[in-house]
Write an enzyme that holds these catalytic residues in place. Structure first.
Site, mmCIF file in Angstrom:
data_model
loop_
_atom_site.group_PDB
_atom_site.id
_atom_site.type_symbol
_atom_site.label_atom_id
_atom_site.label_comp_id
_atom_site.label_asym_id
_atom_site.label_seq_id
_atom_site.Cartn_x
_atom_site.Cartn_y
_atom_site.Cartn_z
ATOM 1 N N ASP A 310 0.871 -1.997 0.137
ATOM 2 C CA ASP A 310 -0.007 0.281 -0.279
ATOM 3 C C ASP A 310 0.883 1.039 0.176
ATOM 4 O O ASP A 310 1.746 1.321 0.187
ATOM 5 C CB ASP A 310 -1.020 -0.109 0.901
ATOM 6 C CG ASP A 310 -2.375 0.825 0.947
ATOM 7 O OD1 ASP A 310 -2.679 1.500 -0.107
ATOM 8 O OD2 ASP A 310 -3.425 0.331 1.293
ATOM 9 N N GLU A 516 -10.083 6.767 4.266
ATOM 10 C CA GLU A 516 -9.246 5.910 6.022
ATOM 11 C C GLU A 516 -9.690 6.533 7.007
ATOM 12 O O GLU A 516 -10.674 7.204 8.043
ATOM 13 C CB GLU A 516 -7.288 6.094 5.069
ATOM 14 C CG GLU A 516 -8.002 4.976 3.870
ATOM 15 C CD GLU A 516 -6.796 5.544 2.733
ATOM 16 O OE1 GLU A 516 -5.249 5.133 3.924
ATOM 17 O OE2 GLU A 516 -6.345 5.560 1.733
#
Length: 630
Positions: A310, A516
């Protein structure tokens, strides 16, 4: 005589060597599309220097690169981070020109290895102005419709390829077990079976894999498809208290039962890449988890594509991030990661990797495994034959057909939670003909709010000028009888509502956009002024409350005053889809793919738990029938 024969023999040898060199120069195996992919990979790999191999393992943000850098280093991949665009309101031509400029640099490198460009296209091509924005996954889970999701994948792929990009960081196949998690809206459901069903989106993005393909091999079905990415491996939706990037505490059988099931399905469909989660599994960071990445994903499941990190994921292997970057590189690569989303420090990465390989801290076999996988995906994607993009698909961005598909998805993703204060007293569907109606709430006329995070920018934003689409208010106005007077007021007082004698009101409230960690929320209440809007309106007139949010919110205190309650999730750019169902052109059909809790102190609470006591249970959803109108 002997000397003459020897000279002749040497001459023949030299001639033979020249012919061989000439033939090899004329027929380079890795450049020959008739050769099997594995033969091409092997041929190219043996020609590469260590530096070229390591550079292929780097994925770098586009703002940090030029064509000349790509020529010099032969970087393997580029990405646009959330909101990273060629210019504001960029057109398809702007995107294609930019991608092709970078690709020209890559093809000018010594071996001419094309780069692959990645972007977060998680609910449509969401970074791109005028693209179709589909409902987020939390809404699509409600539909339980693999065919619909596959069509959305295919439409998204067309819009992504229209901008010259070949790789989408989608789908998210997390199983969100706690709505306090800021990424819960990226998950289809708390139920792994629904997540498995809707992993069918991979075939929409990449194409249907032919039956003769070996298990685990990446597949791409041509220039109208994109390489997909199953994420975030594994257990990202099960962290303690729903805290993003936190620790998932669960036994092995629980991990296999809840969080793993969709991954074998994605691999069976030929998914090209798997992205590793920021989170930990029982205290071990996934970005350094050899057992789950190398042994299980690559070994047991037989995945042959790219395992990618990521965004700055390896940096976070230490606390604070980057405290020991050499360790982060070593631990992640040796765990089995193939491509690292850096996204900026490529020279540092290349230097550290080179040193670690030369010291045998990272074995050469590990580098070759990574680069083999990267090249395999690039060959499977046809990048060596068709590295450049054109404008032939430009008309696919925000096309009428895609917007109609998104509108259908909105209709099917709505859940009717309440319909009338008394039994047999239905409020919905609403009459199109009325004297005057009120539409209110911050989310009623705001395209940005109804699209949510990951829309144009990373965190999303409010406003109607961020892209094109139809707000919920716009959809209502187009659905009702033209003689019905519509009043829109964002947060009216109770006195205002009483004084106007409205026939009914539609109240649209919910969460602001987020992505997020910024979405982590331990109270899950409706943000102000939503509660006062509900109180002022529903205490004075018959009201339908529509919740626009990425997860269930606390609504129990307001239920007695509400006549009808609809969960619209984050519907995207096509607000008409809500009006289609409110006014009965289509019926409500959606069923909750998430448990709707009463209080946050019940969380985490999922269907099957011993303490299960929901406000609305998993699978709940009232239905209405379409209204026949002459």
């Amino acid at each position: 005589m002997i000397l003459r024969i020897s000279v002749s023999f040497v001459g023949l040898l030299l001639l033979s060597a020249c012919i061989t060199v000439f033939a090899e120069a004329k027929h380079i195996k890795y450049e020959d599309p008739k050769q099997p992919i594995e033969a091409r990979v092997e041929d190219l790999l043996r020609r590469m220097t260590l530096k070229e191999k390591i550079a292929q393992m780097a994925q770098v943000e586009r703002t940090n690169l030029t064509g000349s850098v790509l020529k010099k280093y032969a970087i393997g991949s580029l990405l646009s981070a959330g909101g990273s665009v060629p210019r504001d309101n960029a057109t398809a031509k702007d995107w294609v020109d930019m991608v092709n400029k970078f690709q020209k640099g890559s093809l000018s490198s010594r071996l001419g290895i094309p780069m692959i460009y990645g972007i977060d296209a998680v609910h449509g091509h969401n970074n791109v102005y005028k693209a179709t924005i589909f409902p987020h996954n939390v809404g699509l889970g409600v539909t339980r419709d693999p065919e619909l999701v596959q069509k959305i994948g295919a439409a998204t792929a067309l819009e992504v390829r229209a901008t010259g990009i070949q790789y989408a960081f989608a789908p998210c196949i997390a199983v969100c077990r706690d709505p306090r998690w800021g990424r819960c809206y990226e998950s289809y459901s708390e139920d792994p079976k629904i997540v498995q069903q809707l992993t069918e989106i991979v075939t929409g993005l990449q194409g249907d894999i032919p039956p003769n393909k070996p298990k685990g091999y990446p597949y791409l079905g041509g220039k109208t498809k994109v390489v997909a990415c199953a994420k975030h491996y594994v257990g990202d939706g099960g962290t303690v208290n729903g805290i993003n990037e936190n620790n998932t505490v669960i036994d092995w059988q629980g991990l296999l039962k809840i969080h793993m099931p969709a991954y074998p399905d994605a691999i069976r469909m030929g998914v090209g890449t798997v992205m590793v989660s920021y989170s930990s599994y029982n205290g071990v960071k996934m970005h350094a988890n050899y057992d789950l990445v190398t042994k299980y994903l690559k070994g047991t499941l037989g995945f042959k594509g790219i395992v990618i990190s990521d965004y700055q994921g390896i940096d976070k292997l230490t606390s604070p991030p980057r405290a020991n970057y050499t360790y982060s590189v070593q631990a992640s690569i040796n765990a089995g990661l193939d491509m690292i989303m850096l996204p900026y420090n490529y020279t540092e990465f290349i230097d550290i990797m080179t040193s670690l390989v030369k010291k045998n801290v990272i074995p050469m076999s590990r580098i070759d495994d990574a680069v083999t996988r990267i090249l395999r995906v690039k060959f499977a994607a046809g990048l060596f034959e068709s590295p450049y993009a054109d404008l032939s698909l430009a008309d696919q961005i925000g096309s009428k057909e895609h917007r109609e598909l998104a509108r259908e998805a909105v209709r099917k993703s709505l859940v009717l939670l309440k319909n009338g204060k008394k039994p047999n007293e239905s409020v919905l569907p609403l009459p199109k003909k009325a004297s005057r109606i009120l539409v209110t709430g911050a989310h009623a006329d705001d395209l940005g709010l109804q699209c949510g995070g990951w829309t144009i920018s990373w965190q999303g934003q409010s406003g109607n000028n961020i892209t094109t689409g139809t707000t919920i208010l716009g959809g209502i106005k187009s659905a009702i009888d033209p003689r019905t007077k519509v009043t829109y007021k964002k947060n009216p007082t109770a006195d205002f509502v009483k004084s106007k004698k409205f026939d009914y009101a539609i109240v649209v409230v919910g969460e602001p956009p987020f992505a997020e960690t910024k979405g982590d929320n331990l109270n899950l209440t409706i943000p102000a002024p939503g509660p006062s809007t509900i109180k002022n309106v529903c205490g004075s007139v018959k009201c339908v409350v529509v919740i626009v949010a990425g997860r269930p919110l606390v609504v129990e205190p307001y239920l007695p005053s509400i006549d009808a309650l609809v969960a619209a999730w984050l519907p995207g750019s096509e607000g008409q889809g809500l009006a289609d169902v409110l006014y009965g052109d289509y019926g409500f059909t959606g069923k909750l793919a998430r448990t709707w809790f009463k209080r946050v102190d019940q969380l985490p609470m999922n269907v099957g738990d011993s303490h299960y006591d929901p406000l609305f249970p998993f699978g709940f959803g009232l239905e209405t029938r379409p209204v026949r109108r002459s």
